[in-house]
Scaffold this motif. Structure first.
Motif, PDB file in Angstrom:
ATOM      1  N   GLN A   1       0.835  -1.196   0.000  1.00 19.43           N
ATOM      2  CA  GLN A   1       0.000   0.000   0.000  1.00 19.43           C
ATOM      3  C   GLN A   1       0.868   1.243   0.000  1.00 19.43           C
ATOM      4  OE1 GLN A   1      -2.833  -0.432   3.375  1.00 19.43           O
ATOM      5  NE2 GLN A   1      -4.409  -0.230   1.805  1.00 19.43           N
ATOM      6  N   LEU A   2       0.446   2.219  -0.780  1.00 14.79           N
ATOM      7  CA  LEU A   2       1.002   3.561  -0.754  1.00 14.79           C
ATOM      8  C   LEU A   2      -0.179   4.495  -0.605  1.00 14.79           C
ATOM      9  CD1 LEU A   2       3.582   3.369  -3.686  1.00 14.79           C
ATOM     10  CD2 LEU A   2       4.128   3.537  -1.257  1.00 14.79           C
ATOM     11  N   VAL A   3      -0.204   5.240   0.479  1.00  8.87           N
ATOM     12  CA  VAL A   3      -1.348   6.089   0.772  1.00  8.87           C
ATOM     13  C   VAL A   3      -0.904   7.545   0.838  1.00  8.87           C
ATOM     14  CG1 VAL A   3      -3.230   6.574   2.354  1.00  8.87           C
ATOM     15  CG2 VAL A   3      -2.447   4.211   2.041  1.00  8.87           C
ATOM     16  N   GLU A   4      -1.356   8.325  -0.143  1.00 13.54           N
ATOM     17  CA  GLU A   4      -1.024   9.745  -0.183  1.00 13.54           C
ATOM     18  C   GLU A   4      -2.038  10.552   0.618  1.00 13.54           C
ATOM     19  OE1 GLU A   4      -0.198   8.298  -4.553  1.00 13.54           O
ATOM     20  OE2 GLU A   4      -1.721   7.974  -2.996  1.00 13.54           O
ATOM     21  N   SER A   5      -1.574  11.671   1.126  1.00 20.60           N
ATOM     22  CA  SER A   5      -2.450  12.613   1.822  1.00 20.60           C
ATOM     23  C   SER A   5      -1.833  14.005   1.741  1.00 20.60           C
ATOM     24  CB  SER A   5      -2.651  12.207   3.276  1.00 20.60           C
ATOM     25  OG  SER A   5      -1.409  12.223   3.969  1.00 20.60           O
ATOM     26  N   GLY A   6      -2.622  14.997   2.127  1.00 14.16           N
ATOM     27  CA  GLY A   6      -2.106  16.360   2.169  1.00 14.16           C
ATOM     28  C   GLY A   6      -2.547  17.244   1.026  1.00 14.16           C
TER      29      GLY A   6
ATOM     30  N   THR B   1      -1.883  22.395 -10.612  1.00 13.52           N
ATOM     31  CA  THR B   1      -3.120  21.663 -10.361  1.00 13.52           C
ATOM     32  C   THR B   1      -3.077  20.302 -11.049  1.00 13.52           C
ATOM     33  OG1 THR B   1      -4.449  23.656 -10.080  1.00 13.52           O
ATOM     34  CG2 THR B   1      -5.605  21.645 -10.744  1.00 13.52           C
ATOM     35  N   ALA B   2      -3.269  19.246 -10.265  1.00 15.40           N
ATOM     36  CA  ALA B   2      -3.169  17.883 -10.800  1.00 15.40           C
ATOM     37  C   ALA B   2      -3.483  16.898  -9.682  1.00 15.40           C
ATOM     38  CB  ALA B   2      -1.770  17.612 -11.336  1.00 15.40           C
ATOM     39  N   VAL B   3      -3.607  15.651 -10.063  1.00 14.64           N
ATOM     40  CA  VAL B   3      -3.603  14.572  -9.086  1.00 14.64           C
ATOM     41  C   VAL B   3      -2.147  14.141  -8.924  1.00 14.64           C
ATOM     42  CG1 VAL B   3      -4.385  12.255  -8.509  1.00 14.64           C
ATOM     43  CG2 VAL B   3      -5.915  13.823  -9.729  1.00 14.64           C
ATOM     44  N   TYR B   4      -1.698  14.078  -7.684  1.00 17.35           N
ATOM     45  CA  TYR B   4      -0.321  13.732  -7.371  1.00 17.35           C
ATOM     46  C   TYR B   4      -0.261  12.293  -6.853  1.00 17.35           C
ATOM     47  CZ  TYR B   4       1.240  18.493  -8.097  1.00 17.35           C
ATOM     48  OH  TYR B   4       1.556  19.710  -8.666  1.00 17.35           O
ATOM     49  N   TYR B   5       0.660  11.536  -7.433  1.00 14.67           N
ATOM     50  CA  TYR B   5       0.822  10.124  -7.093  1.00 14.67           C
ATOM     51  C   TYR B   5       2.232   9.868  -6.582  1.00 14.67           C
ATOM     52  CZ  TYR B   5      -3.188   9.550 -10.274  1.00 14.67           C
ATOM     53  OH  TYR B   5      -4.405   9.647 -10.896  1.00 14.67           O
ATOM     54  N   CYS B   6       2.354   9.034  -5.579  1.00 20.95           N
ATOM     55  CA  CYS B   6       3.692   8.582  -5.214  1.00 20.95           C
ATOM     56  C   CYS B   6       3.912   7.195  -5.805  1.00 20.95           C
ATOM     57  CB  CYS B   6       3.913   8.585  -3.706  1.00 20.95           C
ATOM     58  SG  CYS B   6       2.967   7.387  -2.780  1.00 20.95           S
ATOM     59  N   MET B   7       5.166   6.918  -6.076  1.00 25.30           N
ATOM     60  CA  MET B   7       5.535   5.649  -6.666  1.00 25.30           C
ATOM     61  C   MET B   7       6.808   5.144  -6.021  1.00 25.30           C
ATOM     62  SD  MET B   7       6.380   4.579 -10.606  1.00 25.30           S
ATOM     63  CE  MET B   7       8.128   4.899 -10.533  1.00 25.30           C
ATOM     64  N   ALA B   8       6.831   3.843  -5.724  1.00 26.02           N
ATOM     65  CA  ALA B   8       8.030   3.174  -5.236  1.00 26.02           C
ATOM     66  C   ALA B   8       8.624   2.383  -6.382  1.00 26.02           C
ATOM     67  CB  ALA B   8       7.681   2.251  -4.079  1.00 26.02           C
ATOM     68  N   ILE B   9       9.945   2.462  -6.548  1.00 28.50           N
ATOM     69  CA  ILE B   9      10.560   1.782  -7.675  1.00 28.50           C
ATOM     70  C   ILE B   9      11.893   1.160  -7.262  1.00 28.50           C
ATOM     71  CG2 ILE B   9      11.571   3.973  -8.472  1.00 28.50           C
ATOM     72  CD1 ILE B   9      11.279   2.831 -11.370  1.00 28.50           C
ATOM     73  N   MET B  10      12.078  -0.078  -7.674  1.00 28.92           N
ATOM     74  CA  MET B  10      13.343  -0.782  -7.500  1.00 28.92           C
ATOM     75  C   MET B  10      13.481  -1.751  -8.665  1.00 28.92           C
ATOM     76  SD  MET B  10      14.824  -3.094  -4.344  1.00 28.92           S
ATOM     77  CE  MET B  10      13.739  -4.482  -4.648  1.00 28.92           C
ATOM     78  N   LEU B  11      14.460  -1.473  -9.506  1.00 30.74           N
ATOM     79  CA  LEU B  11      14.686  -2.253 -10.743  1.00 30.74           C
ATOM     80  C   LEU B  11      13.382  -2.256 -11.548  1.00 30.74           C
ATOM     81  CD1 LEU B  11      16.865  -5.144  -9.284  1.00 30.74           C
ATOM     82  CD2 LEU B  11      17.608  -3.043 -10.418  1.00 30.74           C
ATOM     83  N   ASP B  12      12.822  -3.413 -11.826  1.00 35.98           N
ATOM     84  CA  ASP B  12      11.618  -3.455 -12.650  1.00 35.98           C
ATOM     85  C   ASP B  12      10.344  -3.596 -11.822  1.00 35.98           C
ATOM     86  OD1 ASP B  12      11.703  -6.965 -13.706  1.00 35.98           O
ATOM     87  OD2 ASP B  12      12.158  -5.989 -11.803  1.00 35.98           O
ATOM     88  N   VAL B  13      10.454  -3.355 -10.538  1.00 39.77           N
ATOM     89  CA  VAL B  13       9.295  -3.433  -9.655  1.00 39.77           C
ATOM     90  C   VAL B  13       8.842  -2.014  -9.302  1.00 39.77           C
ATOM     91  CG1 VAL B  13       8.433  -4.197  -7.414  1.00 39.77           C
ATOM     92  CG2 VAL B  13      10.058  -5.622  -8.693  1.00 39.77           C
ATOM     93  N   ASN B  14       7.581  -1.752  -9.452  1.00 42.44           N
ATOM     94  CA  ASN B  14       7.077  -0.448  -9.027  1.00 42.44           C
ATOM     95  C   ASN B  14       5.669  -0.566  -8.471  1.00 42.44           C
ATOM     96  OD1 ASN B  14       5.114   0.406 -11.413  1.00 42.44           O
ATOM     97  ND2 ASN B  14       6.982  -0.383 -12.362  1.00 42.44           N
ATOM     98  N   TYR B  15       5.408   0.281  -7.498  1.00 40.27           N
ATOM     99  CA  TYR B  15       4.100   0.333  -6.842  1.00 40.27           C
ATOM    100  C   TYR B  15       3.601   1.773  -6.880  1.00 40.27           C
ATOM    101  CZ  TYR B  15       5.985  -3.990  -4.763  1.00 40.27           C
ATOM    102  OH  TYR B  15       6.558  -5.222  -4.565  1.00 40.27           O
ATOM    103  N   TRP B  16       2.290   1.930  -7.042  1.00 42.88           N
ATOM    104  CA  TRP B  16       1.681   3.251  -7.127  1.00 42.88           C
ATOM    105  C   TRP B  16       0.654   3.460  -6.019  1.00 42.88           C
ATOM    106  CZ3 TRP B  16       2.838   7.071 -10.676  1.00 42.88           C
ATOM    107  CH2 TRP B  16       3.640   6.698 -11.766  1.00 42.88           C
ATOM    108  N   GLY B  17       0.553   4.687  -5.589  1.00 41.94           N
ATOM    109  CA  GLY B  17      -0.530   5.069  -4.703  1.00 41.94           C
ATOM    110  C   GLY B  17      -1.761   5.449  -5.504  1.00 41.94           C
ATOM    111  N   GLN B  18      -2.822   5.809  -4.777  1.00 45.08           N
ATOM    112  CA  GLN B  18      -4.099   6.098  -5.435  1.00 45.08           C
ATOM    113  C   GLN B  18      -4.221   7.559  -5.848  1.00 45.08           C
ATOM    114  OE1 GLN B  18      -3.705   6.108  -2.207  1.00 45.08           O
ATOM    115  NE2 GLN B  18      -4.713   8.024  -1.601  1.00 45.08           N
ATOM    116  N   GLY B  19      -3.314   8.398  -5.346  1.00 41.81           N
ATOM    117  CA  GLY B  19      -3.314   9.796  -5.744  1.00 41.81           C
ATOM    118  C   GLY B  19      -4.040  10.707  -4.774  1.00 41.81           C
TER     119      GLY B  19
END
Length: 116
Positions: free
Chosen positions: A3-8, A91-109
């Motif tokens: 899980q990646l949970v953005e806030s703020g 103005t936009a939806v901001y997403y965080c992403m975790a990345i290591m080599l070819d693995v990546n995970y995204w938050g919901q924005g």
């Protein structure tokens, strides 16, 4: 479960500031580089800022250099994006992403709206 949970996010006037947070769980946060991306209506998603796994290296899109700062706290599994001098173009939806080599995970924005 990853899980990646953005806030703020929120509504702010031009010239104002916001601090986004992204809390990670379900993977070894300290081994992953982290990035913030954003997507404005009708536009492609773009990389805003990135930080290495240890925090020693950072990079920014030209459009946000000098205004945005990315940081991380590996003890809290959290990455931050401090946004100052906000402009309507941010103005936009901001997403965080975790990345290591070819693995990546995204938050919901999280939505950031800057009124001019």
């Amino acid at each position: 479960q990853v899980q990646l949970v953005e806030s703020g996010g929120g509504l702010v006037q031009a010239g104002g500031s916001l601090r986004l947070s992204c809390v990670a769980s379900g993977f070894t946060f300290g081994r992953f580089a982290m990035q913030w991306h954003r997507q404005a209506p009708g536009k492609e998603r773009e990389l805003v800022a990135g930080i290495s796994s240890t925090g020693s290296n950072r990079k920014y899109a030209d459009s946000v250099k000098g205004r945005f700062t990315i940081s991380r706290d590996n003890t809290k599994n959290t990455v931050y994006l401090q946004m100052n001098s906000l402009e309507a173009e941010d103005t936009a939806v901001y997403y965080c992403m975790a990345i290591m080599l070819d693995v990546n995970y995204w938050g919901q924005g999280t939505q950031v709206t800057v009124s001019s």
